[in-house]
Design an enzyme around this catalytic site. Structure first.
Site, PDB file in Angstrom:
ATOM      1  N   TYR A 109       0.846  -1.200   0.000  1.00 51.99           N
ATOM      2  CA  TYR A 109       0.000   0.000   0.000  1.00 51.99           C
ATOM      3  C   TYR A 109       0.874   1.240   0.000  1.00 51.99           C
ATOM      4  O   TYR A 109       2.022   1.229   0.437  1.00 51.99           O
ATOM      5  CB  TYR A 109      -0.961  -0.023   1.193  1.00 51.99           C
ATOM      6  N   PHE A 162       3.346   9.825   4.490  1.00 50.53           N
ATOM      7  CA  PHE A 162       3.844   9.175   3.270  1.00 50.53           C
ATOM      8  C   PHE A 162       4.561   7.907   3.711  1.00 50.53           C
ATOM      9  O   PHE A 162       5.539   7.969   4.465  1.00 50.53           O
ATOM     10  CB  PHE A 162       4.827  10.072   2.509  1.00 50.53           C
ATOM     11  N   GLU A 163       4.079   6.770   3.245  1.00 44.29           N
ATOM     12  CA  GLU A 163       4.827   5.532   3.408  1.00 44.29           C
ATOM     13  C   GLU A 163       4.366   4.545   2.351  1.00 44.29           C
ATOM     14  O   GLU A 163       3.197   4.524   1.968  1.00 44.29           O
ATOM     15  CB  GLU A 163       4.681   4.940   4.817  1.00 44.29           C
ATOM     16  N   ILE A 164       5.310   3.775   1.841  1.00 46.45           N
ATOM     17  CA  ILE A 164       5.032   2.690   0.903  1.00 46.45           C
ATOM     18  C   ILE A 164       5.519   1.428   1.592  1.00 46.45           C
ATOM     19  O   ILE A 164       6.703   1.326   1.942  1.00 46.45           O
ATOM     20  CB  ILE A 164       5.745   2.895  -0.439  1.00 46.45           C
TER      21      ILE A 164
END
Length: 438
Positions: free
Chosen positions: A221, A305-307
């Site tokens: 995600y 913000f993080e993937i």
């Protein structure tokens, strides 16, 4: 020579001179028009050799145009390789490997305009080409106005979901009455100290979002929020990049958390470590968040913000850590944020080669921004690297310098040191996480 006479009219010498001057002016203007028309045609042809042309000409007209273009290429030594290629079509997704991923957004109906702005930039910079679906979650049903407003921004798939009390509610270890007392006590001590919905949000983002039915089947995600900005073209797929590199967690900005908001978080983290060493890897990046004195230095990845490879959050170790913290009451009686919890867990459970700073992704969230200073990125970005918080951040600098720590060494430090007493009067650190729910 005398002035010619016209029947019934005798022109003066001045009128005759004016007539001659007018005729000369007309001649000069006509000559200039012929020259400029000739040069304009040649210039237009030159421009056509350097820009991709739309395929709108038909039949012999198109053939004539192609012949003219080839003549101009030959004249100026232009080869096909030197002509800029046509821009990637946004009608079809970029070819190549894909992953099972989505862009996940927690948002309120009142944040429609803020999310439209974020999605417009995110689409232009990345997702119009790569076409990952969006999962939008709200603790209230989405209005039709909201759905229509978001649908107008993207042609990509949109999945709307509502959070029930399973996801948006109290920890079992707390009571509404005691929570109300703590909110009153903390309301003037730090940002969102008195906000109940902010607590719901932090708990949901810390350990529940990936269990929601719209997210449960995803492998990866990317978190998106209203009122953020993306400054740089992202012409590759970060999901695929991370998968191929064996990366699990990606971030852009790393500030310090406000100490008062996490007064007992590290104490409970240490207790969990002592009870669960079997869940920890032999090497980890825990010394990014822990000093040699065994205390938390407040560094965290800004999780707006993080993937993430969701196998991290679904692991036995992370589930155990979250459940332990959920029982410790700090989500509501203090103000534990998902950013420090994600960060502490990631550095406890991953080694440095599994955590990636996306330095090439220009990004701004209210409060801080990042802009790449690599000169090669300047043509792809619309931001000033000199104003980037990241290059002044002590936590960001620390991330570049620290290396992995062995589990044995970490346990030695944890057992041989005592938690530092929190300083009641300390002001909230710069860059503490910002909310998206109140």
């Amino acid at each position: 020579m005398g002035i010619p006479k016209i029947t019934g009219f005798t022109p003066t010498a001045r009128m005759y001179k004016l007539g001659v001057m007018l005729a000369a002016s007309v001649t000069v203007c006509f000559t200039l028009w012929l020259v400029s028309h000739s040069l304009g045609t040649q210039t237009t042809a030159n421009l056509r050799t350097s820009l991709p042309l739309p395929n709108i000409l038909k039949g012999s007209q198109q053939q004539q145009q192609q012949q003219q273009e080839q003549e101009q290429k030959d004249m100026y030594g232009i080869t096909t390789d030197s002509i800029p290629p046509a821009r990637i079509s946004y009608d079809e997704p970029v070819a190549g490997e894909r992953v099972n991923a989505a862009i996940v957004v927690l948002v309120r109906n009142s944040e429609l305009n803020g999310l439209r702005k974020s999605m417009r930039m995110f689409e232009d910079r990345f997702n119009r080409r790569f076409k990952y679906p969006y999962v939008l979650l709200n603790d209230e049903p989405f209005t039709q106005e909201f759905k229509d407003g978001i649908s107008a921004i993207t042609k990509n798939e949109l999945r709307f979901g509502t959070l029930n009390e399973t996801y948006w509610g109290y920890s079992k270890s707390v009571t509404p009455e005691k929570t109300a007392e703590k909110l009153e006590y903390n309301k003037n001590r730090y940002l969102y100290g008195g906000s109940l919905s902010y607590r719901f949000m932090c708990r949901f983002q810390s350990g529940l979002f990936y269990k929601h039915p719209l997210v449960a089947d995803l492998d990866w995600y990317w978190r998106l929020e209203p009122d953020v900005e993306y400054y740089c073209d992202i012409d590759y797929d970060p999901f695929v990049y991370m998968k191929k590199k064996g990366l699990k967690y990606g971030f852009t900005i790393a500030p310090r958390e406000g100490r008062r908001t996490v007064e007992t978080l590290w104490h409970h983290t240490r207790e969990w470590i002592k009870k669960n060493p079997h869940l920890l890897p032999e090497n980890s990046l825990v010394n990014w968040v822990m000093g040699t004195d065994g205390n938390y230095n407040l560094c965290h990845f800004w999780s707006n913000f993080e993937i993430v490879d969701l196998s991290l959050y679904r692991s036995e170790a992370y589930e155990s850590y979250f459940n332990y913290l959920d029982d410790a009451q700090g989500f509501f009686y203090e103000r534990w944020g998902d950013a420090p919890i994600h960060s502490i867990a990631a550095t406890l459970l991953l080694h440095k080669g599994q955590i990636h700073w996306f330095e090439d992704i220009g990004y701004q969230h209210p409060g801080n921004m990042h802009c790449p200073r690599d000169p090669a990125m300047h043509a792809k970005c619309i931001c000033d690297p000199g104003k980037a918080y990241t290059y002044r951040s002590a936590c960001q600098t620390r991330f570049a310098k620290v290396n992995n720590m062995t589990k044995a060494r970490m346990l030695e430090i944890i057992h041989d040191t005592e938690p530092k007493e929190e300083e009641e009067g300390e002001q909230q650190a710069n860059g503490a996480e910002q909310p998206k729910k109140q």
